[in-house]
Write a protein that holds these residues in place. Sequence first.
Motif, PDB file in Angstrom:
ATOM      1  N   SER A   1      24.185  35.648 137.135  1.00  0.00           N
ATOM      2  CA  SER A   1      23.228  36.354 136.270  1.00  0.00           C
ATOM      3  C   SER A   1      23.576  37.837 136.170  1.00  0.00           C
ATOM      4  O   SER A   1      23.403  38.450 135.109  1.00  0.00           O
ATOM      5  CB  SER A   1      21.800  36.185 136.799  1.00  0.00           C
TER       6      SER A   1
ATOM      7  N   THR B   1      23.491  28.923 134.607  1.00  0.00           N
ATOM      8  CA  THR B   1      22.637  27.925 135.249  1.00  0.00           C
ATOM      9  C   THR B   1      23.092  27.730 136.700  1.00  0.00           C
ATOM     10  O   THR B   1      24.236  28.037 137.047  1.00  0.00           O
ATOM     11  CB  THR B   1      22.697  26.580 134.498  1.00  0.00           C
ATOM     12  N   HIS B   2      22.188  27.235 137.543  1.00  0.00           N
ATOM     13  CA  HIS B   2      22.568  26.829 138.898  1.00  0.00           C
ATOM     14  C   HIS B   2      22.728  25.314 138.967  1.00  0.00           C
ATOM     15  O   HIS B   2      23.093  24.761 139.998  1.00  0.00           O
ATOM     16  CB  HIS B   2      21.508  27.272 139.910  1.00  0.00           C
ATOM     17  N   ASP B   3      22.445  24.632 137.835  1.00  0.00           N
ATOM     18  CA  ASP B   3      22.425  23.174 137.769  1.00  0.00           C
ATOM     19  C   ASP B   3      23.776  22.668 137.276  1.00  0.00           C
ATOM     20  O   ASP B   3      24.148  22.857 136.117  1.00  0.00           O
ATOM     21  CB  ASP B   3      21.310  22.735 136.813  1.00  0.00           C
TER      22      ASP B   3
ATOM     23  N   ASP C   1      20.164  32.868 129.753  1.00  0.00           N
ATOM     24  CA  ASP C   1      20.006  32.969 131.207  1.00  0.00           C
ATOM     25  C   ASP C   1      19.005  31.916 131.695  1.00  0.00           C
ATOM     26  O   ASP C   1      17.798  32.115 131.632  1.00  0.00           O
ATOM     27  CB  ASP C   1      19.528  34.377 131.578  1.00  0.00           C
ATOM     28  N   GLU C   2      19.525  30.787 132.165  1.00  0.00           N
ATOM     29  CA  GLU C   2      18.722  29.661 132.661  1.00  0.00           C
ATOM     30  C   GLU C   2      17.538  29.359 131.744  1.00  0.00           C
ATOM     31  O   GLU C   2      16.389  29.309 132.199  1.00  0.00           O
ATOM     32  CB  GLU C   2      18.243  29.937 134.095  1.00  0.00           C
TER      33      GLU C   2
ATOM     34  N   GLN D   1      14.873  33.175 130.607  1.00  0.00           N
ATOM     35  CA  GLN D   1      14.242  32.034 131.266  1.00  0.00           C
ATOM     36  C   GLN D   1      12.758  31.933 130.925  1.00  0.00           C
ATOM     37  O   GLN D   1      12.219  30.846 130.760  1.00  0.00           O
ATOM     38  CB  GLN D   1      14.430  32.187 132.777  1.00  0.00           C
TER      39      GLN D   1
ATOM     40  N   SER E   1      22.428  30.144 144.001  1.00  0.00           N
ATOM     41  CA  SER E   1      21.655  31.377 143.879  1.00  0.00           C
ATOM     42  C   SER E   1      22.352  32.516 144.617  1.00  0.00           C
ATOM     43  O   SER E   1      22.846  32.335 145.731  1.00  0.00           O
ATOM     44  CB  SER E   1      20.249  31.183 144.457  1.00  0.00           C
TER      45      SER E   1
ATOM     46  N   GLU F   1      23.741  20.431 134.100  1.00  0.00           N
ATOM     47  CA  GLU F   1      23.711  21.204 132.856  1.00  0.00           C
ATOM     48  C   GLU F   1      25.098  21.731 132.525  1.00  0.00           C
ATOM     49  O   GLU F   1      25.548  21.662 131.381  1.00  0.00           O
ATOM     50  CB  GLU F   1      22.735  22.386 132.976  1.00  0.00           C
TER      51      GLU F   1
ATOM     52  N   SER G   1      15.119  26.150 132.698  1.00  0.00           N
ATOM     53  CA  SER G   1      14.663  25.905 134.068  1.00  0.00           C
ATOM     54  C   SER G   1      13.153  25.708 134.168  1.00  0.00           C
ATOM     55  O   SER G   1      12.669  25.114 135.134  1.00  0.00           O
ATOM     56  CB  SER G   1      15.095  27.053 134.981  1.00  0.00           C
TER      57      SER G   1
END
Length: 372
Positions: A43, A191-193, A158-159, A82, A38, A196, A162
């Motif tokens: 983004s 993504t932050h994952d 964008d994500e 999202q 984050s 994924e 989530s």
Amino acid sequence: MARIQLINIGKKYKEETIISGLNLTIKDGSFTVLVGPSGCGKSTTLRMIAGLEKQNEGQIWIGDKCVNDTQPGLRDVAMVFQNYALYPTMTVRQNIEFGLKNRKVPKAERETLIHDICEIVALTPYLDKKPQTLSGGQRQRVALARAMVKNPKVFILDEPLSNLDAKLRNQMRTELIQLHKRLGTTFVYVTHDQVEAMSMGDEIVLMNKGVIQQADSPLKLYNDPDNVFTAQFIGTPAMNIFQFTDVRGLKVDSTSKIGSIGFRAEHVVMSPNERIDGFVVEGEILTRESLGSENIYQIKSEMGIFFVKTFLTSLHMENQVKTVIPYDKLYYFDQNGERIRHIERQKTEVLEVGATTKETRQDTLLVAGSGV
């Protein structure tokens, strides 16, 4: 053509620099994933491509056109958010065709587009339903369909997964991969994952504090990281990293400026039953996790705690364990965390099973690749 080029991009919020001197090329037709913790700037980068935010410096090219002064609606980009951003008072059909109406697409053509797209994303039975009556996965498909009818050069996501539960996320990941193959359009996904990112992208751009740490294929990032940040962000468990000053028994050229060493959990051999040319570490098992097809151990040693992953069917039950990391599976990093790819090792310790002492060879070996 939908290649995207970011040239010397800079972005500030008031006096805070978010992104500085960012250069990136996203290949035409690729599924490129921007990933990172984050606040890393992923983004923001996505929103600048879409035109929702304006960069302070640099150029953005989509295809053969510089879009610096092009409005978002004219960039031929479709964005999936999202939170889906669906109109709750409209039916699925109305949500999908809303943009087409604004573009004054004839009714017959709208009907054909909606029918074709809804067949692709399996929404045909739900065309007359309102969004609040749909599941999370179905609403996500509506958002995708609304983007797809525009037939854009670029999809920006964008994500988008989530807000879904774990099972549905897995299902939607597969559907998005298949959708990309079917459309052949450029996908840019944030993504932050890292799971994924690894499972979906053919190109991954790993960012931290507004700086690209490495941009490569998933396997290249995993097997050949450029720095400590990449090595520890990509992979579960994260790569084991130790300060070189805490490591005992690993002999390298004294002129080498090593700051730390690393190794992947699955490269560690526990209680080997054969001769292995590697770095020997003894320790105590703190925890054991059985995950069905694999077991994960947390081991406490003199240099610190590290993880081991095995693919044996049964757990190792002894508390004290002798482990070996093959020398060609060790990664070396300098004081700044950057990868050192060639290390001269002055002595090679070899664990010989059944022997009470370790055999030492006095030759000098060049470890080419250092971990690959």
